[in-house]
Scaffold this motif. Structure first.
Motif, PDB file in Angstrom:
ATOM      1  N   ASP A  76     -35.033 -51.085  38.636  1.00  0.00           N
ATOM      2  CA  ASP A  76     -34.731 -52.391  39.227  1.00  0.00           C
ATOM      3  C   ASP A  76     -35.080 -52.450  40.713  1.00  0.00           C
ATOM      4  N   LYS A  77     -35.765 -51.435  41.235  1.00  0.00           N
ATOM      5  CA  LYS A  77     -36.145 -51.429  42.646  1.00  0.00           C
ATOM      6  C   LYS A  77     -37.460 -52.180  42.852  1.00  0.00           C
ATOM      7  N   THR A  78     -37.539 -52.900  43.949  1.00  0.00           N
ATOM      8  CA  THR A  78     -38.782 -53.519  44.392  1.00  0.00           C
ATOM      9  C   THR A  78     -39.168 -52.858  45.704  1.00  0.00           C
ATOM     10  N   LEU A  79     -40.275 -52.145  45.699  1.00  0.00           N
ATOM     11  CA  LEU A  79     -40.663 -51.359  46.870  1.00  0.00           C
ATOM     12  C   LEU A  79     -41.503 -52.149  47.864  1.00  0.00           C
ATOM     13  N   PHE A  80     -42.219 -53.154  47.371  1.00  0.00           N
ATOM     14  CA  PHE A  80     -43.107 -53.932  48.237  1.00  0.00           C
ATOM     15  C   PHE A  80     -42.825 -55.417  48.028  1.00  0.00           C
ATOM     16  N   PRO A  81     -41.736 -55.914  48.602  1.00  0.00           N
ATOM     17  CA  PRO A  81     -41.266 -57.272  48.306  1.00  0.00           C
ATOM     18  C   PRO A  81     -42.210 -58.384  48.738  1.00  0.00           C
ATOM     19  N   LYS A  82     -43.147 -58.093  49.629  1.00  0.00           N
ATOM     20  CA  LYS A  82     -44.071 -59.139  50.074  1.00  0.00           C
ATOM     21  C   LYS A  82     -45.235 -59.336  49.111  1.00  0.00           C
ATOM     22  N   ALA A  83     -45.402 -58.425  48.178  1.00  0.00           N
ATOM     23  CA  ALA A  83     -46.493 -58.512  47.191  1.00  0.00           C
ATOM     24  C   ALA A  83     -45.998 -59.215  45.927  1.00  0.00           C
ATOM     25  N   PRO A  84     -46.920 -59.766  45.111  1.00  0.00           N
ATOM     26  CA  PRO A  84     -46.504 -60.383  43.840  1.00  0.00           C
ATOM     27  C   PRO A  84     -45.741 -59.426  42.941  1.00  0.00           C
ATOM     28  N   SER A  85     -46.113 -58.138  42.979  1.00  0.00           N
ATOM     29  CA  SER A  85     -45.396 -57.088  42.265  1.00  0.00           C
ATOM     30  C   SER A  85     -45.815 -55.760  42.881  1.00  0.00           C
ATOM     31  N   ASP A  86     -45.039 -54.716  42.633  1.00  0.00           N
ATOM     32  CA  ASP A  86     -45.406 -53.388  43.143  1.00  0.00           C
ATOM     33  C   ASP A  86     -46.733 -52.922  42.552  1.00  0.00           C
TER      34      ASP A  86
END
Length: 270
Positions: free
Chosen positions: A33-43
């Motif tokens: 459930d982690k999002t590592l790169f929140p500025k991208a559409p998806s990791d």
């Protein structure tokens, strides 16, 4: 490129005619459930975009395909150190502040297939289950480091939703470890497990690169019996026609829990 049903297309294809290079990338976001790169559409999308960008940056440097992919992995890893944010941590985290629960389940990755036809031979490199079909005068050869859908096939459709998800995570835990499987991730050593092939150019009349959203057309769905039949159909119709056939089969036959996978294709005639 044709998106699947996940909402974000994580496949990518690139053709560089002036250097006679082409590749496809199949991105994969971590299953936690982690999002590592929140500025991208998806990791997964962040990851394939960075790998692609770093490969493009070395065009004309006469690197082997293995070294080109190794370089892209190393540079993408450095980018991640600067940009990664998760669990409330800001970008540019200090080592001591990193959440110790970060595991392979959290990390994006990709599979790749690359072709270089700039010399006397056609050079192929694959890592993971993206593949290359080399069409020759006497038939067609399929090149891939991994069997298409080899790990997804181990997930039993009869499992409960929780059981299905846990089995998928169990497979992901085997990624990038001895005895498991190797893909494009954050460890350049993975390229040592890739497959390299060379073919005399005079014997080749076509090359198809594909991510694993398309490969079931022969191996699993059996819409076509052989890859040479796929190549002939591409020549007679179009890539889009074959993609439509894959999607129509999935609509009619697939378990709803198996979402349509993204598809990236490149077809070259030499």
């Amino acid at each position: 490129v044709k998106e699947g049903s996940s909402g974000t297309n994580e496949d990518l294809c690139q053709v560089v005619p002036e250097h006679q290079l082409a590749w496809v990338l199949d991105g994969n976001t971590g299953v936690s459930d982690k999002t590592l790169f929140p500025k991208a559409p998806s990791d997964g999308r962040w990851f394939v975009n960075r790998i692609n960008s770093h490969m493009l940056s070395r065009m004309g440097d006469s690197m082997s395909l293995t070294n080109l992919v190794r370089y892209a992995i190393r540079e993408t890893t450095l980018d991640a150190v600067e940009e990664m944010a998760y669990s409330g941590h800001p970008q540019g985290m200090e080592f001591d502040s990193i959440d110790q629960t970060l595991t392979a389940l959290d990390l994006p990755s990709a599979t790749i297939a690359v072709v270089d036809w700039s010399g006397l031979t056609v050079d192929v490199f694959t890592l993971g289950d993206s593949g290359v079909v080399v069409s020759k005068l006497d038939g067609a050869s399929y090149v891939s480091q991994g069997d298409p859908k080899q790990y997804e096939a181990k997930v039993d459709d009869n499992l409960s939703e929780d059981g299905f998800n846990e089995k998928a995570k169990e497979i992901q835990r085997r990624k990038q470890i001895p005895g498991g499987y190797w893909v494009v991730g954050f460890n350049p050593i993975a390229t040592d497990f890739g497959v390299e092939e060379k073919y005399y150019k005079d014997n080749i009349d076509g090359i198809l690169l594909s991510t694993d959203g398309f490969t079931p057309i022969v191996n699993e769905y059996k819409i076509y019996n052989k890859w040479v039949d796929v190549i002939e159909q591409i020549r007679d119709t179009s890539l889009q026609t074959l993609v439509n056939e894959v999607r129509e089969y999935e609509e009619d036959n697939q378990n709803d829990r198996r979402k349509h996978d993204d598809i990236a294709l490149v077809y070259l005639e030499t």
